[in-house]
Design an enzyme around this catalytic site. Structure first.
Site, PDB file in Angstrom:
ATOM      1  N   GLY A 187       0.826  -1.204   0.000  1.00  0.00           N
ATOM      2  CA  GLY A 187       0.000   0.000   0.000  1.00  0.00           C
ATOM      3  C   GLY A 187       0.864   1.259   0.000  1.00  0.00           C
ATOM      4  O   GLY A 187       1.109   1.828  -1.047  1.00  0.00           O
ATOM      5  N   SER A 230       4.461  -5.641  -3.657  1.00  0.00           N
ATOM      6  CA  SER A 230       4.307  -4.192  -3.731  1.00  0.00           C
ATOM      7  C   SER A 230       5.118  -3.487  -2.631  1.00  0.00           C
ATOM      8  O   SER A 230       6.310  -3.727  -2.511  1.00  0.00           O
ATOM      9  CB  SER A 230       2.829  -3.815  -3.675  1.00  0.00           C
ATOM     10  OG  SER A 230       2.650  -2.461  -4.024  1.00  0.00           O
ATOM     11  N   TYR A 231       4.458  -2.672  -1.773  1.00  0.00           N
ATOM     12  CA  TYR A 231       5.237  -2.005  -0.732  1.00  0.00           C
ATOM     13  C   TYR A 231       5.737  -2.973   0.336  1.00  0.00           C
ATOM     14  O   TYR A 231       6.583  -2.615   1.151  1.00  0.00           O
ATOM     15  CB  TYR A 231       4.444  -0.852  -0.084  1.00  0.00           C
ATOM     16  CG  TYR A 231       5.365   0.064   0.687  1.00  0.00           C
ATOM     17  CD1 TYR A 231       6.194   0.960   0.004  1.00  0.00           C
ATOM     18  CD2 TYR A 231       5.470  -0.006   2.072  1.00  0.00           C
ATOM     19  CE1 TYR A 231       7.085   1.763   0.700  1.00  0.00           C
ATOM     20  CE2 TYR A 231       6.349   0.808   2.761  1.00  0.00           C
ATOM     21  CZ  TYR A 231       7.152   1.685   2.072  1.00  0.00           C
ATOM     22  OH  TYR A 231       8.057   2.476   2.751  1.00  0.00           O
ATOM     23  N   ASP A 247       2.798  -5.424 -15.232  1.00  0.00           N
ATOM     24  CA  ASP A 247       2.533  -4.435 -14.187  1.00  0.00           C
ATOM     25  C   ASP A 247       3.142  -3.098 -14.572  1.00  0.00           C
ATOM     26  O   ASP A 247       4.344  -3.009 -14.826  1.00  0.00           O
ATOM     27  CB  ASP A 247       3.131  -4.925 -12.860  1.00  0.00           C
ATOM     28  CG  ASP A 247       2.934  -3.941 -11.716  1.00  0.00           C
ATOM     29  OD1 ASP A 247       2.028  -3.088 -11.802  1.00  0.00           O
ATOM     30  OD2 ASP A 247       3.687  -4.038 -10.725  1.00  0.00           O
ATOM     31  N   HIS A 259       0.443  -6.892 -11.299  1.00  0.00           N
ATOM     32  CA  HIS A 259       0.981  -6.601  -9.973  1.00  0.00           C
ATOM     33  C   HIS A 259       0.712  -7.731  -8.980  1.00  0.00           C
ATOM     34  O   HIS A 259       1.522  -7.993  -8.100  1.00  0.00           O
ATOM     35  CB  HIS A 259       0.348  -5.302  -9.474  1.00  0.00           C
ATOM     36  CG  HIS A 259       1.081  -4.633  -8.363  1.00  0.00           C
ATOM     37  ND1 HIS A 259       2.330  -4.085  -8.509  1.00  0.00           N
ATOM     38  CD2 HIS A 259       0.734  -4.410  -7.069  1.00  0.00           C
ATOM     39  CE1 HIS A 259       2.723  -3.546  -7.367  1.00  0.00           C
ATOM     40  NE2 HIS A 259       1.773  -3.737  -6.473  1.00  0.00           N
TER      41      HIS A 259
END
Length: 476
Positions: free
Chosen positions: A90, A186-187, A397, A449
Site C-alpha cells: 500500500g 508491492s510495498y 505491471d 501486480h
C-alpha cells in the site's frame, strides 16, 4: 547389569511416558489456541476440510495496539511443512483482502460477496500460511491510542511486525522451531526485507531475543529503491506504448529521480504519465477494468492521487480475471456474521460493534512516512548472511514494472550463477529467470501486480520451487 528383558521393559515404559508427554503437550498447545479456532465461515465449502485460526495479537499493551491475523494449516503434513508469513503493501492495504481471499489463500470470495470458493492453486499445499493485517489501522487491526497512527513509518511497522511474530509464536509454540519464510508484494518490498533484517539481527542475541528460524524471503513486484523504481516506471510506460516519445523525453529532461522530493516540473510531468493510465489498469495493463457504477480501480486511484508524488506510493488496486474482486471482498468482510466467525470484534478495545472493514485504508497511504528510500543495502547484508532470496515480477505491471526491478537487481553487482533463461509451465513459457550468487530473479509472463491472482498456476509452481529447491523447468 540389566538383563535383556529388563532393558526391553525399561525402554517400553520410557517410550510410553515420552509419547504420553508429547501428546499432552500437543493437547495443551491446541487448548491454548481454542479461542482462535475457526469452526466454519459463512458460505464456506465443506470440502476439503481446512484447519484455520484467526484473531488478534497485541503488539503494544500500553497503547492497546493489536494486529489481526488469519492462519491456515497446510492441507497435508502441517507438522513438517514450513511457516510462511504473507504481507501486502500500500502502505495501507490488507493481506486478508488481497493475499488471503484474492491471491494465494485457500478460500476466495465469490462474485457477489455472499460466500467462499476453494482456491485450487492456494499455497496451502506448500506451507502453513499466516496472513497479517499490517500496519495498525489496516483492515481489522486497531489501536486505542490515536497518536499511533501519526507515527507510521518503516521502522515502526517493522517493530510491530516483529512483536507480532514473537507473540504469535508464543501462542502457537508448535511452530517455534519450524523453518520460517517471509513473502509479500508491492510495498511489502520494504516491509519484508526490513522485517527479515530485524529478525536476522536479533537472532544474534538469544540472551535477549527469542530465536526465529528464518530461512529466507521472496517478494513480488516489490518497491525496492526510489530511483530505480521511478526510472523503471517511466521507461516501462514508454516501452509499452502508454506514453508518446515527446512526453517520455520531456519527463526525462525535467525529472531527477535521485532526489527525494521531485521538482514541480517533474511532478506535473509524471502526473501526465499517470494520467495516461486512467483508461486502463495501472497494475495490469492488459487486463479489463471494473466497470461497476462506471468506476474502475484505476479511476479510484486517480481520484486520490497525491499531487506531490515524491516518495508516496499508489494504492494497490489491480485488475485480474475478475476486475471487481475488491468489491466482493469488501461486501463479505463487512458482514456481521463473517466478522463474528473471524473473531474480528473480540478484545477490540472500546468497541463491540461491527467493524468497518476496507481493502485499503486511504488515510494510511496519505500519512505514512517512507523513511527508507532504498532497501538495496538490506539485500546486500542478508545475502551475505546466507538467507535465500527470490524476487518475482509479473511483466504486465505498470506500477512496479519488471524494468525497474531489473535495474534494482543489476545495481547490486552480483556474479551471475545461471544466465537469463526461459522457464516453462504446462508446455508454455511461464517467464524468465536469472540466478545470481545469493539472489534469484523470476519473471511471470502475462501477470500484473498481483501475480497469484493473474497467473495462479504459475505462482504455485514458483513457490513450490522456492520452498523445495526444485528447479523451475528449463524445457517445454
Amino acid at each position: 547389569m540389566m538383563n535383556q528383558m529388563s532393558k526391553t521393559l525399561f525402554f517400553l515404559i520410557l517410550f510410553v511416558f515420552y509419547s504420553t508427554f508429547i501428546k499432552a503437550s500437543e493437547t495443551f498447545s491446541l487448548s491454548e489456541e481454542d479461542d482462535s479456532k475457526i469452526l466454519s465461515l459463512p458460505g464456506q465449502p465443506s470440502n476439503p476440510p481446512i484447519s484455520q485460526f484467526s484473531g488478534y495479537i497485541t503488539v503494544n499493551q500500553n497503547n492497546g495496539r493489536a494486529l489481526f491475523y488469519w492462519f491456515f494449516e497446510a492441507l497435508s503434513e502441517p507438522s513438517t511443512k514450513p511457516l510462511l508469513l504473507w504481507l501486502n503493501g500500500g502502505p495501507g492495504c490488507s493481506s486478508v483482502g488481497y493475499g488471503a481471499v484474492v491471491e494465494l489463500g485457500p478460500l476466495k470470495v465469490n462474485e457477489n460477496g455472499g460466500g467462499l470458493l476453494f482456491n485450487n492453486f492456494s499455497w496451502i499445499t506448500e506451507a502453513n500460511l499466516l496472513f497479517v493485517e499490517s500496519p495498525v489501522g489496516v483492515g481489522f487491526s486497531y489501536t486505542n491510542t490515536s497518536s499511533d497512527l501519526t507515527k507510521l513509518d518503516d521502522e515502526f511497522v517493522a517493530e510491530d511486525a516483529y512483536s507480532f511474530l514473537v507473540n504469535w509464536l508464543q501462542k502457537y509454540p508448535r511452530f517455534k522451531n519450524r523453518d520460517f519464510f517471509l513473502a509479500g508484494e508491492s510495498y511489502a518490498g520494504h516491509y519484508v526485507p526490513q522485517l527479515a533484517e530485524l529478525i536476522f539481527d536479533r537472532n544474534k542475541d538469544q540472551t535477549k531475543y527469542k530465536k526465529i528460524k528464518i530461512k529466507g524471503f521472496l517478494v513480488g513486484n516489490p518497491e525496492t529503491d526510489n530511483y530505480y523504481d521511478s526510472k523503471g516506471l517511466l521507461d516501462y510506460a514508454w516501452s509499452h506504448s502508454v506514453i508518446s516519445d515527446e512526453q517520455y523525453n520531456k519527463t526525462k529532461d525535467v525529472c531527477d529521480f535521485k532526489t527525494l522530493e521531485w521538482s514541480n516540473e517533474c511532478v506535473n510531468a509524471m502526473n501526465l504519465v499517470y494520467g495516461k493510465y486512467h483508461e486502463i489498469d495501472f497494475y495490469n495493463i492488459y487486463a479489463p477494468i471494473c466497470l461497476v457504477n462506471n468506476t474502475s480501480s484505476s479511476q479510484a486511484y486517480y481520484a486520490n492521487m497525491v499531487v506531490n508524488y515524491g516518495l508516496k506510493r499508489a494504492r494497490v488496486y489491480s485488475g485480474g480475471y475478475d476486475p471487481c474482486y475488491s468489491n466482493h471482498a469488501k461486501t463479505y468482510f463487512n458482514r456481521a456474521d463473517v466478522q463474528a466467525s473471524l473473531h474480528a470484534n473480540a478484545n477490540r478495545g472500546n468497541s463491540s460493534n461491527s467493524v468497518k472493514w476496507d481493502v485499503c485504508n486511504d488515510s494510511i497511504l496519505n500519512i505514512y512516512n517512507v523513511t527508507v528510500p532504498t532497501v538495496l543495502p538490506v539485500y546486500k547484508k542478508l545475502i551475505q548472511g546466507g538467507l535465500k532470496i527470490w524476487i518475482y515480477s509479473g511483466d504486465a505491471d505498470g506500477r512496479v514494472p519488471v524494468i525497474g526491478t531489473r535495474y534494482c537487481v543489476e545495481s547490486l553487482g552480483l556474479p551471475i550463477k545461471t544466465p537469463w533463461r526461459s522457464w516453462y509451465h504446462q508446455h508454455q513459457v511461464g517467464g524468465r529467470l536469472v540466478e545470481y550468487e545469493g539472489l534469484t530473479l523470476v519473471t511471470v509472463r502475462g501477470a500484473g501486480h498481483l501475480v497469484p491472482l493473474n497467473k495462479p498456476s504459475e505462482a504455485l509452481a514458483l513457490i513450490h520451487s522456492f520452498l523445495t529447491g526444485e528447479d523451475l523447468p528449463a524445457e517445454r
